[in-house]
Design a protein around this motif. Structure first.
Motif, PDB file in Angstrom:
ATOM      1  N   ALA A 184       0.843  -1.197   0.000  1.00 17.29           N
ATOM      2  CA  ALA A 184       0.000   0.000   0.000  1.00 17.29           C
ATOM      3  C   ALA A 184       0.879   1.248   0.000  1.00 17.29           C
ATOM      4  N   ASP A 185       0.319   2.324  -0.497  1.00 17.71           N
ATOM      5  CA  ASP A 185       0.996   3.614  -0.592  1.00 17.71           C
ATOM      6  C   ASP A 185       0.621   4.461   0.623  1.00 17.71           C
ATOM      7  N   LEU A 186       1.614   4.908   1.385  1.00 14.53           N
ATOM      8  CA  LEU A 186       1.354   5.683   2.592  1.00 14.53           C
ATOM      9  C   LEU A 186       1.380   7.191   2.358  1.00 14.53           C
ATOM     10  N   GLU A 187       1.705   7.627   1.165  1.00 13.05           N
ATOM     11  CA  GLU A 187       1.751   9.059   0.888  1.00 13.05           C
ATOM     12  C   GLU A 187       0.341   9.655   0.878  1.00 13.05           C
ATOM     13  N   ARG A 188       0.222  10.834   1.469  1.00 14.58           N
ATOM     14  CA  ARG A 188      -1.069  11.522   1.495  1.00 14.58           C
ATOM     15  C   ARG A 188      -1.353  12.123   0.127  1.00 14.58           C
ATOM     16  N   SER A 189      -2.610  12.417  -0.128  1.00 16.12           N
ATOM     17  CA  SER A 189      -3.003  13.014  -1.398  1.00 16.12           C
ATOM     18  C   SER A 189      -2.381  14.391  -1.568  1.00 16.12           C
ATOM     19  N   ALA A 190      -2.038  14.695  -2.794  1.00 12.60           N
ATOM     20  CA  ALA A 190      -1.467  16.015  -3.102  1.00 12.60           C
ATOM     21  C   ALA A 190      -2.549  17.097  -3.124  1.00 12.60           C
ATOM     22  N   LEU A 191      -3.813  16.705  -3.108  1.00 11.30           N
ATOM     23  CA  LEU A 191      -4.921  17.674  -3.149  1.00 11.30           C
ATOM     24  C   LEU A 191      -5.225  18.211  -1.761  1.00 11.30           C
ATOM     25  N   SER A 192      -5.661  19.453  -1.702  1.00 11.46           N
ATOM     26  CA  SER A 192      -6.123  20.053  -0.452  1.00 11.46           C
ATOM     27  C   SER A 192      -7.650  20.101  -0.478  1.00 11.46           C
ATOM     28  N   ASN A 193      -8.247  20.413   0.654  1.00 12.09           N
ATOM     29  CA  ASN A 193      -9.711  20.504   0.710  1.00 12.09           C
ATOM     30  C   ASN A 193     -10.251  21.656  -0.135  1.00 12.09           C
ATOM     31  N   ASN A 261     -34.727  -1.512  -1.575  1.00 14.39           N
ATOM     32  CA  ASN A 261     -35.364  -0.274  -2.014  1.00 14.39           C
ATOM     33  C   ASN A 261     -34.534   0.936  -1.571  1.00 14.39           C
ATOM     34  N   PHE A 262     -33.210   0.835  -1.793  1.00 15.55           N
ATOM     35  CA  PHE A 262     -32.285   1.868  -1.304  1.00 15.55           C
ATOM     36  C   PHE A 262     -32.533   3.275  -1.853  1.00 15.55           C
ATOM     37  N   PRO A 263     -33.152   3.458  -3.049  1.00 19.21           N
ATOM     38  CA  PRO A 263     -33.356   4.834  -3.531  1.00 19.21           C
ATOM     39  C   PRO A 263     -34.217   5.690  -2.604  1.00 19.21           C
ATOM     40  N   LYS A 264     -35.015   5.052  -1.748  1.00 16.42           N
ATOM     41  CA  LYS A 264     -35.865   5.836  -0.851  1.00 16.42           C
ATOM     42  C   LYS A 264     -35.050   6.487   0.274  1.00 16.42           C
ATOM     43  N   ASP A 265     -33.814   5.997   0.494  1.00  9.69           N
ATOM     44  CA  ASP A 265     -32.954   6.557   1.537  1.00  9.69           C
ATOM     45  C   ASP A 265     -31.973   7.533   0.882  1.00  9.69           C
ATOM     46  N   LYS A 266     -32.186   8.811   1.078  1.00  9.26           N
ATOM     47  CA  LYS A 266     -31.387   9.847   0.408  1.00  9.26           C
ATOM     48  C   LYS A 266     -29.939   9.883   0.883  1.00  9.26           C
ATOM     49  N   ARG A 267     -29.637   9.158   1.979  1.00  7.41           N
ATOM     50  CA  ARG A 267     -28.256   9.119   2.467  1.00  7.41           C
ATOM     51  C   ARG A 267     -27.370   8.239   1.577  1.00  7.41           C
ATOM     52  N   ILE A 268     -27.979   7.328   0.831  1.00 12.22           N
ATOM     53  CA  ILE A 268     -27.207   6.348   0.051  1.00 12.22           C
ATOM     54  C   ILE A 268     -26.948   6.891  -1.349  1.00 12.22           C
ATOM     55  N   LYS A 269     -25.673   6.986  -1.709  1.00  6.52           N
ATOM     56  CA  LYS A 269     -25.304   7.635  -2.975  1.00  6.52           C
ATOM     57  C   LYS A 269     -24.310   6.783  -3.763  1.00  6.52           C
ATOM     58  N   PHE A 270     -24.803   6.190  -4.834  1.00  5.87           N
ATOM     59  CA  PHE A 270     -23.921   5.528  -5.793  1.00  5.87           C
ATOM     60  C   PHE A 270     -23.353   6.617  -6.707  1.00  5.87           C
ATOM     61  N   VAL A 271     -22.038   6.784  -6.710  1.00  2.00           N
ATOM     62  CA  VAL A 271     -21.436   7.905  -7.443  1.00  2.00           C
ATOM     63  C   VAL A 271     -20.573   7.450  -8.621  1.00  2.00           C
ATOM     64  N   GLY A 272     -20.629   6.165  -8.960  1.00  2.25           N
ATOM     65  CA  GLY A 272     -19.836   5.667 -10.083  1.00  2.25           C
ATOM     66  C   GLY A 272     -18.387   5.448  -9.699  1.00  2.25           C
ATOM     67  N   THR A 273     -17.505   5.409 -10.683  1.00  2.59           N
ATOM     68  CA  THR A 273     -16.089   5.162 -10.442  1.00  2.59           C
ATOM     69  C   THR A 273     -15.301   6.475 -10.393  1.00  2.59           C
ATOM     70  N   VAL A 274     -14.131   6.423  -9.759  1.00  2.00           N
ATOM     71  CA  VAL A 274     -13.213   7.563  -9.713  1.00  2.00           C
ATOM     72  C   VAL A 274     -11.839   7.051 -10.141  1.00  2.00           C
ATOM     73  N   TYR A 275     -11.410   7.406 -11.340  1.00  7.15           N
ATOM     74  CA  TYR A 275     -10.143   6.902 -11.859  1.00  7.15           C
ATOM     75  C   TYR A 275      -8.959   7.805 -11.498  1.00  7.15           C
ATOM     76  N   ASP A 276      -9.231   9.037 -11.099  1.00  8.97           N
ATOM     77  CA  ASP A 276      -8.176   9.951 -10.684  1.00  8.97           C
ATOM     78  C   ASP A 276      -7.688   9.511  -9.297  1.00  8.97           C
ATOM     79  N   GLN A 277      -6.477   8.961  -9.233  1.00  7.65           N
ATOM     80  CA  GLN A 277      -5.993   8.365  -7.993  1.00  7.65           C
ATOM     81  C   GLN A 277      -5.774   9.386  -6.876  1.00  7.65           C
TER      82      GLN A 277
END
Length: 405
Positions: A184-193, A261-277
């Motif tokens: 595993a890679d222990l380096e923190r992300s180069a992005l800031s909040n 019936n997860f769509p009724k719960d607005k807390r649950i969010k399928f957001v697809g994939t994120v390829y930007d590491q």
């Protein structure tokens, strides 16, 4: 020079996948000048190129459905055999990742042995247990695994649990095994909040740092999505559940939709994939907690990445996950109400308590799973295999003498 041929990954540069990342790190962080890597890459041509100092050879594979991966490995193995023979390479190692080609391995192993080459195999996890396969394919995977174990000179297991399974299940073959984990890679992300990229992603999905639980992984039944979603819906947490995965409108998705019936719960969010590491790493770091429901064997890359970057990790209580997480994580079972209660307990933790879990998790990764450690172990393994008999005897005498001194 010791020549190591690696087949079974889709190749490098790594775009996705655990094996691909492993090969990329192994070649990128190479320290010794005494190993030459040869890496098979799945492609639409048969070209060759150099990446990270490794000789990469493309293998063109026709589109034949699920059997494509098997054919790819067989063609790769055939190319390795030809190259070793044509270039008169002595003491080569062919390292095969996963157990796809058991029925074809025996004859190739004999031909490689005649050239002085050895066959190493990484058995990966319990592929034959994956519910995405039908009964016939699962039977093939189990049969193939048996023959891979039988014909390997050495099995390199990335999990203590998998090594114990190989030794117990295939005791009659007297398998020679060793344990070297995934890294595993222990380096923190180069992005800031305040990064525009991160803020745009959060805005798109209506999320805030520290206000969501996260799941990253393949969208398959054995990763227990149904259990985690159902339990999350039953919990009283006011945080969101963010699922980063390759969701397909398939039978599993339809079944999940009907059962929860997860769509009724607005807390649950399928957001697809994120390829930007870098973005994905920052999303992990900003999660309140990470949920991990994998249970099909081996050391899971996404779990290592979560432990390296997320303060609080909630893991399914199975041997493979506890082997990795130990005291740096919280555990839940598949019993009704277990995860819901664990989530509510997690919500009640103080920042200091979450920090303490995070520090234990990072320490665990640094001590046992850093890429530098894993690469060093592999280089020792490959160099040791390349020693001649005289060199091996001499080295053992030196080690014995130094211990006595």
């Amino acid at each position: 020079m010791n020549h190591v041929f690696i087949i079974g990954s889709k190749g490098i540069p790594a775009k996705y996948g655990g094996f691909e990342t492993f090969v990329d790190q192994l070649t990128r962080q190479k320290l010794t000048g005494h190993i030459q890597y040869h890496v098979s890459c799945q492609s639409d041509n048969d070209d060759e190129f150099v990446h990270n100092g490794a000789r990469c050879f493309n293998v063109k594979v026709p589109e034949i459905g699920p059997a494509k991966a098997v054919l790819y490995d067989v063609l790769s193995l055939k190319r390795c055999l030809s190259y070793i023979k044509e270039n008169r390479i002595e003491n080569a190692i062919v390292y095969i990742l996963a157990c796809r080609i058991g029925p074809f391995l025996s004859s190739y192993r004999k031909a490689l042995a005649a050239l002085g080459a050895k066959v190493y195999v990484n058995p990966d996890g319990h592929e034959w247990k994956r519910s995405k396969w039908n009964r016939m394919i699962r039977a093939y995977w189990k049969y193939s695994e048996k023959l891979m174990v039988k014909n390997a000179d050495l099995l390199v297991c990335d999990s203590v649990g998998i090594e114990e399974y190989i030794q117990t299940e295939y005791k009659r073959f007297r398998p020679v095994t060793t344990y070297i984990s995934y890294g595993a890679d222990l380096e923190r992300s180069a992005l800031s909040n305040s990064s525009p990229k991160l803020r745009e992603w959060y805005g798109k999905h209506e999320l805030l740092p520290d206000a969501y639980y996260l799941i990253v992984g393949r969208f398959v039944p054995e990763n227990n999505y149904e259990l985690m979603i159902r339990e999350f819906m039953a919990s009283k947490t006011d945080k969101d559940l963010v699922l980063i995965c390759n969701v397909e409108q398939n039978k599993f998705y339809e079944r999940l939709l009907r059962s929860t019936n997860f769509p009724k719960d607005k807390r649950i969010k399928f957001v697809g994939t994120v390829y930007d590491q870098e973005l994905l790493k920052k999303i992990r770091e900003n999660a309140y907690g990470y949920l991990h429901g994998h249970e099909v064997g081996g050391t899971n890359p996404s779990l290592l990445e979560a432990l390296a970057g997320t303060k609080l990790n909630l893991l399914l209580d199975v041997v493979f996950n506890k082997e990795v997480g130990r005291g740096g994580a919280v555990y839940f079972t598949k019993a009704a109400g277990s995860l819901a209660r664990t989530l509510e307990h997690a919500d009640a933790l103080t920042e200091a308590q979450r920090d303490a879990y995070g520090k234990k998790a990072v320490r665990r990764i640094a001590e046992a799973y850093s890429w530098s450690k894993i690469v060093d172990q592999y280089e020792h393994l490959f160099l040791e295999a390349g020693l001649s008999r005289k060199e091996d005897v001499f080295l053992k005498k030196v080690v014995s003498f130094s211990k006595q001194g």
